[in-house]
Design a protein around this motif. Sequence first.
Motif, mmCIF file in Angstrom:
data_model
loop_
_atom_site.group_PDB
_atom_site.id
_atom_site.type_symbol
_atom_site.label_atom_id
_atom_site.label_comp_id
_atom_site.label_asym_id
_atom_site.label_seq_id
_atom_site.Cartn_x
_atom_site.Cartn_y
_atom_site.Cartn_z
ATOM 1 N N LYS A 217 -3.546 0.919 -10.526
ATOM 2 C CA LYS A 217 -3.845 0.637 -9.117
ATOM 3 C C LYS A 217 -2.765 -0.224 -8.456
ATOM 4 O O LYS A 217 -2.388 -0.003 -7.313
ATOM 5 C CB LYS A 217 -5.202 -0.068 -8.998
ATOM 6 C CG LYS A 217 -6.376 0.875 -9.272
ATOM 7 C CD LYS A 217 -7.705 0.148 -9.114
ATOM 8 C CE LYS A 217 -8.868 1.095 -9.310
ATOM 9 N NZ LYS A 217 -10.089 0.366 -9.722
ATOM 10 N N GLU B 285 0.822 -1.210 0.000
ATOM 11 C CA GLU B 285 0.000 0.000 0.000
ATOM 12 C C GLU B 285 0.860 1.266 0.000
ATOM 13 O O GLU B 285 0.488 2.285 -0.561
ATOM 14 C CB GLU B 285 -0.947 -0.007 1.213
ATOM 15 C CG GLU B 285 -2.123 -0.963 0.974
ATOM 16 C CD GLU B 285 -2.983 -1.219 2.216
ATOM 17 O OE1 GLU B 285 -4.025 -1.872 2.044
ATOM 18 O OE2 GLU B 285 -2.608 -0.771 3.312
ATOM 19 N N LYS C 289 -2.819 0.574 -4.734
ATOM 20 C CA LYS C 289 -4.261 0.563 -4.493
ATOM 21 C C LYS C 289 -4.863 -0.820 -4.730
ATOM 22 O O LYS C 289 -6.047 -1.050 -4.513
ATOM 23 C CB LYS C 289 -4.949 1.605 -5.394
ATOM 24 C CG LYS C 289 -4.864 3.020 -4.832
ATOM 25 C CD LYS C 289 -5.360 4.074 -5.797
ATOM 26 C CE LYS C 289 -4.253 4.476 -6.757
ATOM 27 N NZ LYS C 289 -4.653 5.506 -7.720
#
Lengths: 434, 434
Positions: free
Chosen positions: B366, B335, B371
Amino acid sequence: MSEQPQEPIQSTEQQQEKKEQIVTPWDVDAGDDGVDYGKLINQFGSQAISEDLLERIERVTKKPVHHFLKRGIFFSHRDMHKLLDYYEQGKPFYLYTGRGPSSESMHLGHLIPFMFTKYLQDVFDVPLVVQMTDDEKFLWKKLELEEAHRLTYENAKDIIACGFDMSKTFIFSNLDYMGHLYRTVLEIEKSVTCSQVKGVFGFEDSDNIGKFSFPAIQAAPSFYTSFPHIFPETAEDKKKQKKTKRKNDIMCLIPCAIDQDPYFRVTRDVAPKLGFQKPALIHSKFFPALQGANKKMSSSSDTSSIFLTDTPKQIKDKINKHAFSGGGATKEDQEKYGANLAVDVPYQYLQFFLEDDVQLEDIREKYSTGKMLTGQVKGALIDLLQKMVAEHQERRKKITDEQVKEFLSVRKLSFTMPTKKEVVPSATTEAKKE
Amino acid sequence: MSEQPQEPIQSTEQQQEKKEQIVTPWDVDAGDDGVDYGKLINQFGSQAISEDLLERIERVTKKPVHHFLKRGIFFSHRDMHKLLDYYEQGKPFYLYTGRGPSSESMHLGHLIPFMFTKYLQDVFDVPLVVQMTDDEKFLWKKLELEEAHRLTYENAKDIIACGFDMSKTFIFSNLDYMGHLYRTVLEIEKSVTCSQVKGVFGFEDSDNIGKFSFPAIQAAPSFYTSFPHIFPETAEDKKKQKKTKRKNDIMCLIPCAIDQDPYFRVTRDVAPKLGFQKPALIHSKFFPALQGANKKMSSSSDTSSIFLTDTPKQIKDKINKHAFSGGGATKEDQEKYGANLAVDVPYQYLQFFLEDDVQLEDIREKYSTGKMLTGQVKGALIDLLQKMVAEHQERRKKITDEQVKEFLSVRKLSFTMPTKKEVVPSATTEAKKE
């Protein structure tokens, strides 16, 4: 002449006497006294054909042996006793010989293996395969592919004119038959290294890659899986390609000139690895050039060769002008000393082609003692060859293109697997196992 | 890692960074960072596929280019501009690709050239020949001949399942087709020396002689004379074999992985000597093994490959267990830092097989920024591959043995010689002649 030996020499006695002889599939160069065939047997590791073997062949075939055998023109062999053992036990064998179709017209020397093979086919009643190596000629010579292929068909006519039985004879062009041959070729290729073919044939890194695999192509017909249409009951083996399951009792006999032996040494090395019998071999001496016994007849030299297309006049002129004589330099010398038959080309040709033993012995006796002159011996040879070549031309003319196609077509042969022979046993029937 | 360079290295900058990469038809071993394809282009002397070329292909075919092109999976070429020039001038070309049938089941990586070739066949509407090198696998591997031949038929089903048009596609086993191929093979063999194949392929004297001639067998389908049933109007050329009289405007385009390029460098060298056009090439990158991008997927390792026979569960387990992740070591790391897509196998597989550009870009964005987690990306890949492989299996199941035989039968293809194309000219249509 022994100052510069080109190779290690096995027989030091002979080394004193003459230049080292070179014998490869592409070159034969003997010393001035001609090829020393005894020495070749030592070099190549084959066996001399003995009186015992000749007797055994006569006993097995119930026919007199061919004069090529009697006169030592076929002089060396590998595994002939084993082949005869097998034959007597009712096991099948087939004949394999070949021709590299590089010239429009074959010469007298080219006939030798085919005349002898015809005799073998007749007395043993076995199938024959004849490989036309048009691919080899393309790889080695300045020759277009389709020209080599055309020469296959031209030369096949001369081969057929030797009188082979169509129902037992399959002639094939490598260019046409490779689809059928390829599996056996691959198996051989996988078992032979680059080093080996360099050692046996003298190939170099600058040679084209086709040459390196060609030995596998010449080897393949020695193994029956190359011909499922001839040995249909073995087609199953071919499909399975399990070496362990192969019918291991079908032998092959290869009549050839001794210079082809290197190919078959490689073949015999490979055979047991692939589950095949080693082919047996029977080797001929070279047919000498008109100029003398130290060179074999070559189709690239017009004046050294008598071609199967020559006219009676050409034959006469070539022999009179070019055939090397071992007779005295003058009439008087000849009458006094006689002829040296060992170097006399007309006499040697008569040994190849004059079948009548009595007549040949008469010439031998008279010519060697001076009771006959070179001109007379040449005259006898001219008569014989003119007749022989004319008869060949007559037979060849009658062969149709359809017949050639039939000989070259993939088909069943009318070969029946042999049965156990009834041969009168004898002490010499004992096979010498190698 | 640069202490012991194994070969002369062209790019000294990169030399500092990583181990020398080895790329041959039999071995791909890249450094830890994966294959450097830019460097391979330099090493091999091919050309990078430019934006211009992609645009030109779209203009000529009037279709969007395949995503393999758009995403640089096919990244290198030889003579593509010349091929397109010819195509625009209404001259014929055909596609040639191949497969070495060494395993029962093909894996995902094996599909890449065939998926791309299907695209090429569709957009150019040209015939395709597929060489199954069962002979090669026999010569290189511990494999019986007929087992290699059987695998040809097994693998052919997987190839056919990619959706090729039977009327335009000829698949052939070298074992079966050699009779037809042999003349062209011989011509190539005569033009290539032992030194050359040693230099290009690293063969040694201890290698079997079949290997030495194999490059000619892989080269032969690049020349149209290998297929007189496809180019019947050129069968006459084949018979004449006069180089000067050859139809010199039939080109061949070879889509293949970059490791096959050495074969076609030899082929391109030989082509003008034999009166043929040099084949054009279009090269793909390797499909990476599950363990990472520095090895290509191999059928000899069960845990590094996803096979076309794998069940949905096997696919799921292999990806979850073995697919190398470029994501963070922990959820928190991922993350925080995002994934390193350059080494992430699940993402790379998606680049190969996820056709939807929008969806791929969404994942890229992402995943690289943290993400999305590796588990989610793997999940997307698992869904995609389960569906893709199941569909492949479904198509394969429907292919009958008769259909396979038909694809492998020597027959006319319903190919019509093309006509001059109407292509909107453009500045970039100018071919770069090499």
